[in-house]
Design a protein around this motif. Structure first.
Motif, PDB file in Angstrom:
ATOM      1  N   ASP A 154       3.296   4.879 -47.878  1.00  0.00           N
ATOM      2  CA  ASP A 154       3.538   5.789 -46.764  1.00  0.00           C
ATOM      3  C   ASP A 154       3.583   7.224 -47.290  1.00  0.00           C
ATOM      4  O   ASP A 154       3.870   7.464 -48.458  1.00  0.00           O
ATOM      5  CB  ASP A 154       4.859   5.453 -46.068  1.00  0.00           C
ATOM      6  N   PRO A 218       0.383  -0.300 -45.241  1.00  0.00           N
ATOM      7  CA  PRO A 218       0.550   1.113 -44.879  1.00  0.00           C
ATOM      8  C   PRO A 218       1.445   1.254 -43.655  1.00  0.00           C
ATOM      9  O   PRO A 218       1.378   0.447 -42.729  1.00  0.00           O
ATOM     10  CB  PRO A 218      -0.885   1.571 -44.582  1.00  0.00           C
ATOM     11  N   LEU A 221      -0.481   4.935 -41.663  1.00  0.00           N
ATOM     12  CA  LEU A 221      -1.276   5.927 -42.387  1.00  0.00           C
ATOM     13  C   LEU A 221      -2.582   6.169 -41.637  1.00  0.00           C
ATOM     14  O   LEU A 221      -3.456   5.297 -41.592  1.00  0.00           O
ATOM     15  CB  LEU A 221      -1.572   5.431 -43.819  1.00  0.00           C
TER      16      LEU A 221
END
Length: 261
Positions: A154, A218, A221
């Motif tokens: 992140d 993620p 993202l």
């Protein structure tokens, strides 16, 4: 009355600064306490025989113990005045949390209407210890996972720094990698949140971890996910073919289970 715990390191730092000739305002700011609190520490030390020319060696454990005992609020029964006040309303509080199933927040509001003002932490401890209150715990099934399999990734904003090449302030982002099993973290600094920055960060992370994770997770993202991920229609960026899989996390109120050590 709300009681405050006295930390030994606070007393020691205040007295050390006072022995060095620093003013009480500066000493209090350095130790992170109020100026009146710093004055109480110094007065208690002086009553115990400490003089300003004694030197740091005078701050032994015996002196610090005397000072802490002098400035600590007296609790003959082990609790403060707020606890004693709640004892007179124990039956009513027990009925509220037992029969009526009220929350501690609601109990605090009802007591305030009756003119009983006590700190919320004290009320919560009292309800648990004396009234049979048990907070509702939510059990979440957490997948233990295996070492070296999953890694969370992140971006986070770090702030602004002066770029020596351009001479202007630029925003710095941190690409944070967290191994799901060990929670071991790696941070990659970058000026942009682009796919190239993510790839460069991944390459640096693989060198740091001495290996490649099988699954990347993620947290929304945008350089990686083409759209905001959800549990029904996850999507993955196709700009770079990769054998590793990318699993978008849930968003908003969707609570996706995380792999933790």
């Amino acid at each position: 009355m709300v009681f405050r715990e006295v930390d030994v390191f606070e007393v020691r730092e205040v007295l050390r600064g006072w022995l060095d000739g620093v003013g009480l305002r500066t000493v209090a700011a350095r130790a992170g306490v109020d100026r009146k609190t710093a004055r109480r520490y110094v007065q208690a030390a002086q009553e115990a025989g400490l003089t300003r020319d004694a030197g740091p060696s005078a701050l032994d454990d015996e002196l610090i113990g005397v000072v802490v005992g002098a400035v600590r609020s007296a609790r003959p029964k082990g609790h403060g005045d707020s606890w004693e006040t709640l004892l007179t309303h124990q039956e009513q509080i027990s009925a509220w949390v037992g029969q009526d199933k009220l929350s501690i927040v609601k109990v605090e509001q009802l007591l305030t209407r009756q003119g009983v003002n006590v700190p919320y932490p004290t009320l919560h401890r009292f309800a648990v210890a004396r009234c049979g209150f048990r907070p509702k715990g939510t059990t979440v099934r957490v997948l233990a996972g295996e070492p070296g399999v999953e890694c969370q990734i992140d971006f986070a904003q770090m702030g602004f720094i002066l770029d020596p090449e351009t001479g202007r302030r630029r925003k710095v982002h941190a690409l944070i990698f967290t191994a799901c099993y060990s929670r071991h973290m790696f941070v990659w600094l970058t000026y942009s949140q682009t796919l190239s920055a993510v790839i460069a960060g991944c390459e640096a992370a693989w060198k740091f971890y001495s290996g490649v994770f099988k699954v990347l997770i993620p947290d929304n993202l945008r350089p990686v996910a083409t759209s905001l991920p959800n549990s029904l229609s996850p999507a993955r960026h196709t700009g770079r073919n990769d054998a590793r899989s990318t699993v978008p996390r849930g968003i908003r109120h969707t609570r996706a289970p995380r792999c933790q050590a």
